[in-house]
Design an enzyme around this catalytic site. Structure first.
Site, short mmCIF file in Angstrom:
data_model
loop_
_atom_site.label_atom_id
_atom_site.label_comp_id
_atom_site.label_asym_id
_atom_site.label_seq_id
_atom_site.Cartn_x
_atom_site.Cartn_y
_atom_site.Cartn_z
N SER B 317 27.23 -14.94 -10.02
CA SER B 317 26.38 -14.39 -10.15
C SER B 317 26.12 -13.27 -11.73
O SER B 317 25.15 -12.87 -12.24
CB SER B 317 26.46 -12.94 -9.14
OG SER B 317 26.08 -12.81 -8.20
N HIS B 360 16.75 -8.58 0.85
CA HIS B 360 16.80 -7.10 0.04
C HIS B 360 15.44 -6.68 0.15
O HIS B 360 15.27 -5.70 -0.47
CB HIS B 360 16.61 -8.19 -0.78
CG HIS B 360 18.38 -7.35 -1.63
ND1 HIS B 360 19.05 -9.37 -1.60
CD2 HIS B 360 19.23 -7.01 -2.64
CE1 HIS B 360 20.54 -9.21 -1.38
NE2 HIS B 360 20.31 -7.88 -2.35
N CYS B 373 20.18 -9.78 -6.33
CA CYS B 373 20.00 -10.59 -4.94
C CYS B 373 19.49 -12.33 -5.53
O CYS B 373 19.14 -12.10 -6.16
CB CYS B 373 18.49 -10.22 -4.43
SG CYS B 373 17.63 -11.42 -3.89
#
Lengths: 371, 599
Positions: B317, B360, B373
């Site tokens: 991420s 989310h 997310c």
């Protein structure tokens, strides 16, 4: 026996040249040995004095006396060689020396060279053949040479063996040998070399010969010696490094530097000029002796002179050839220069005999007859 | 004797010729080759003894010595002087505590291989061993002790991965370092290897006269042509590393396998660079023994690999920074674009999950970065396509070397061409989706991630990282000095970067941020977490080797960034839980050092 008039004919110049070479040898030996004490130099000085006395002494005898005592000297030489073999002192694998007390050793094989020359001369003196000799005619001299030769080989001393062969061979060939006989001899030598190689020569001797044929076999042994001696001689260049200033000599890189490799010391410290002049003196001595032979009144004197000339010639050629890397390393001293009493004494005896022959080469002059 | 006249002539000719040959030979040796033999005679008597040059030191940015030298007493054997190898072996064995047979075989091979040259037997004997040998010197012929310099590591294995280790020079290296002796040591990795040319120095020598037996001779006669040359010590290498920060980073990472990097965002200077597990460079200074070497090589935790520059990992991420920048710059989204996250994303026949099972809900880019997310970035990816995305991957420095002065790997910057070249297969659109969240083919080193973070922090300059500040010779001359150097620019407007920077601040400081555990009271930190899956997204496993890699990349202070810190923990689990606290610990020390005025 001794005629005072002979002194008139004494060849002072020849004697002087010999003394000069001896002096060169002593100076050179001093440089090669002063660092390890001067005992070598002092002994050589003593031998030198003894040699001069011996030379003068023997020059008083005429050829008939010499011829008369030839057999005695020959037998004495053989006896000494046998004694050396039985009671001899072994030095680096060879029994070539007889010890006389603590400080004196003699090398009978050196003195034997003179006896062999005398014996050969005596043979030809008593022989009136004119045509070239055949093998059968030469049986007697061959036997005379073979006996000491075999004793020297047994020591074993390769260098002296070769010297005896060269010296006596030179005389025999000079006196004339049939071509056929030479051919036969060559075949005989080749035929004998196989068993000699396998049964007669010792392992280290075979090794030496093999090393000569292929020096890379032993770069640290005799190959090293040969290289160091060439470095010594070569680095002297034209003028040399100077007395006592040869690094190869002073730092002990030159092997056997006061005996077999003494010429390398000379060439390093006195350069090309010193080596050349010394060789020139040798050349003069040898030619002088050959000249004596050609002027000799009788065959015996001629052959004895020739034999002594060939002793000087072959020793000088083989030794300098070895030192300069032209020939394999073998134990052959340089007469008058190398340290060694027997060698010096032998050379001086030869010189004395030559002086004696030279004195008697000319008929006594008229003037003297008139006296 | 008239009838022998001809023969006398022949004999004379032979004699004349023989002497001509001898004189000719003398001429050849003394005149033609005289100079050559003169040189030989000089070589014969002059022995040159090496004066080893001390190696240059390695210092930190404030001049603190990290790697220095200490004297080493080395045992040599001179085979030609050894009289009885068996008794010598047993004496040496009792002094050195080594195996007798081992010593005997070593002595025998030396005798065969180099009779006249001393052979290094063992380096760095102890003072007691030295005293013992010196006292019995006369009864130990063929044993020599020589002093040399050996590496000393003042801080043990601190920074070992970047400092590197030493080793006996190899055949190949001999060609690249022509001045180095075949039995010398050179740097084998890290700084020691990269700066070998400067660190090594030049050996000097002292000449002495020896006789034919190798004994020293003090005759004044032959001393005049002797020369000596002092050794030239190697130059000191001053690192940009701050020893305190390096120490703090190593402490923070602790026993975990991974890497930690701190970089000055305004210059690209590396302040700390940690790789763990590591090795002890002291093991190498005497020449490492084969069992130890084997265990290091075969160790599955790869202690010899510098993970910071040579470890390649999926960025996970933390890569969302790139995707976000690409999306904004290409206009496929803006800061007000909302996507709905139901917890998964369908693309074609496949379903891609978000890390948050329940989803989310509806969120914008800021919220998507703060909460990391996945679905939001899947949306960007689908709209961007791989061709546009791969351009940004390269702009951020992925798939290209950073140019640091250490061995590094480059990882993979995926693109259509890359895939057809590597696999001879077309690019599938589904692969773009996973690339957007730093999974799939994409991989990078922690250093690449740190440099890309620094580029965001400084507003777009992708610096070339430097670990060496300067190289200074022993006489104080500055041989090399480094200046900031840019590898490239992100080429993204400040407005867009500020959107991302605001979000990264939120990651650490907002209640919903994934990187809250990196939060500091005294300094605002910005960063991005990453939890990189090791195996395919569909496999669930508890096996240690399948556990996720934990990332946290950050910079601080958020409003005027000075330092970027990136941490990777191999198979550490969640980035926010594992890597963020490590970053926090490092930044705390940075802050302290800053207050002291030392950074």
């Amino acid at each position: 026996m001794f005629d005072r008039r002979l002194l008139r004919n004494f060849d002072w110049l020849f004697f002087f040249i010999v003394i000069v070479v001896c002096a060169v040898g002593l100076i050179n030996l001093f440089s090669a040995s002063y660092q390890t004490g001067l005992s070598v130099f002092k002994k050589q000085l003593l031998w030198f004095a003894l040699g001069i006395a011996a030379a003068l002494f023997i020059s008083f005898f005429d050829f008939k006396t010499l011829e008369r005592y030839t057999s005695h000297m020959y037998v004495a030489s053989i006896l000494l060689l046998v004694i050396a073999l039985i009671f001899g002192k072994e030095v680096s694998g060879s029994k070539s020396w007889i010890s006389l007390g603590k400080h004196i050793t003699i090398q009978p094989s050196e003195l034997a060279k003179i006896s062999i020359v005398l014996a050969i001369a005596k043979f030809y003196q008593g022989d009136f053949e004119v045509r070239p000799y055949g093998i059968l005619d030469l049986v007697k001299p061959l036997l005379l040479v073979s006996l000491p030769l075999i004793l020297v080989m047994l020591q074993p001393d390769l260098g002296t063996t070769l010297m005896i062969l060269l010296i006596s061979g030179s005389l025999v060939i000079f006196m004339g040998v049939r071509i056929k006989s030479i051919a036969l001899l060559v075949i005989l030598i080749i035929g004998l070399s196989y068993p000699t190689w396998h049964y007669f020569l010792k392992g280290y001797q075979r090794e030496r010969i093999e090393t000569f044929l292929d020096p890379s076999r032993d770069p640290l042994g005799s190959g090293y010696n040969a290289l160091q001696s060439q470095i010594g001689a070569g680095s002297g260049k034209f003028f040399g490094k100077g007395f006592k200033k040869g690094s190869q000599t002073q730092l002990r890189f030159i092997p056997e530097q006061h005996t077999d490799f003494i010429f390398s010391v000379l060439a390093e410290e006195w350069g090309f000029i010193g080596g050349f002049l010394t060789l020139l003196l040798y050349f003069l001595i040898i030619l002088w002796i050959v000249d004596t032979a050609s002027l000799a009144k009788d065959k015996f004197s001629m052959i004895v002179s020739l034999g002594i000339a060939s002793i000087f010639f072959w020793h000088a050629l083989i030794n300098v050839g070895m030192v300069t890397g032209l020939l394999p390393v073998m134990g052959v001293p340089l007469p008058l220069l190398s340290y060694g009493g027997s060698s010096l004494l032998t050379a001086m005896l030869g010189v004395g005999i030559v002086l004696g022959i030279r004195m008697r080469r000319l008929p006594v002059t008229k003037e003297e007859i008139a006296l | 004797m008239q009838r022998y006249k001809g023969r006398f002539l022949i004999a004379t000719i032979i004699i004349v010729n023989a002497f001509l040959i001898l004189v000719g030979r003398m001429w050849y040796l003394q005149i033609l080759r005289g100079n050559e033999f003169e040189r030989f005679s000089l070589d014969n008597r002059v022995r040159s003894i090496r004066i080893p040059a001390p190696r240059g030191r390695i210092l930190d940015r404030r001049g603190r010595e990290i790697v220095v030298n200490r004297p080493s007493f080395d045992l040599y054997i001179l085979p030609e002087d050894i009289k009885n190898p068996d008794s010598l072996s047993s004496i040496l064995s009792s002094i050195l505590g080594m195996d007798v047979d081992n010593i005997r075989s070593k002595i025998k091979t030396s005798i065969q291989k180099s009779r006249f040259k001393p052979v290094l037997f063992t380096k760095d004997i102890t003072r007691d061993q030295l005293a013992f040998i010196e006292a019995r010197k006369s009864s130990l012929p063929g044993i020599l002790v020589e002093a040399s310099h050996i590496r000393k590591y003042n801080y043990g294995d601190l920074g070992a991965g970047l400092l590197g280790y030493m080793g006996r020079i190899s055949e190949v290296e001999l060609k690249s370092y022509p001045g180095v002796r075949p039995d010398d040591v050179v740097g084998k990795s890290g700084i020691e290897k990269g700066w070998e040319d400067y660190l090594h120095g030049k050996d000097g020598f002292i000449e002495m006269v020896t006789d034919a037996y190798g004994r020293e001779v003090n005759l004044t006669l032959f001393q005049e042509d002797l020369s000596r040359k002092d050794s030239l010590p190697g130059a000191d290498v001053i690192l940009s590393i701050d020893l305190d920060l390096q120490y703090a980073a190593e402490e923070a990472l602790g026993d975990r396998a991974g890497a930690a990097i701190a970089v000055n965002v305004k210059s690209g200077e590396v302040l700390a660079l940690v790789s763990h597990p590591t090795f002890d460079p002291s093991d190498f200074i005497k020449g490492i023994d084969s069992t130890k070497w084997k265990s290091l090589i075969e160790d599955k935790s790869y202690p010899l690999t510098n993970r910071a520059t040579q470890g390649i990992y999926p960025p996970g991420s933390v890569f969302k920074i790139v995707t976000a920048a690409a999306g904004l710059k290409e206009g496929v989204i803006n800061e007000n674009t909302y996507f709905y996250c139901p917890g998964s994303y369908r693309f074609g026949k496949k379903t891609f999950k978000c890390w948050k099972n329940g989803g989310h809900g509806s969120l914008n880019l800021h919220q998507a970065l703060v909460g990391s997310c996945d679905v939001y970035f899947y949306n960007i990816a689908e709209r961007l396509g791989i061709d546009r995305l791969s351009g940004y991957i390269k702009r951020f420095g992925f798939g290209t070397p950073t140019g640091i002065e250490l061995s590094e790997r480059v990882g993979i910057s995926p693109s259509r061409e890359w895939k057809s070249k590597t696999f001879k297969k077309p690019w599938y659109e589904g692969e773009t989706i996973v690339t957007a969240i730093g999974q799939g083919y994409i991989s990078a080193t922690p250093l690449q991630v740190a440099m890309s973070t620094a580029a965001v922090a400084n507003g777009g300059k992708l610096f070339k990282p430097h670990i060496v500040r300067e190289v200074i010779s022993t006489n104080g001359k500055r041989l090399i000095g480094y200046h900031p150097q840019e590898n490239g620019y992100l080429g993204i407007e400040e407005r867009i970067i500020n959107v991302i920077k605001e979000a990264l601040k939120g990651v650490v400081n907002e209640p919903s941020g994934t990187g809250r555990r990196a939060r500091l009271d005294e300094m605002v930190v910005a960063g991005k977490t990453g939890t990189a899956q090791v195996v395919s997204l569909t496999v669930d496993s508890d096996k240690e080797s399948h556990k996720d890699h934990a990332w946290f990349t950050s910079y601080a202070p958020a409003n005027n960034p000075e330092v970027a810190v990136t941490v990777l923990v191999e198979h550490g689990g969640k980035g926010g839980a594992v890597a963020a606290p490590i970053v926090k610990q490092i930044l705390e020390v940075y802050l302290k050092l800053k207050k002291e005025g030392s950074v």
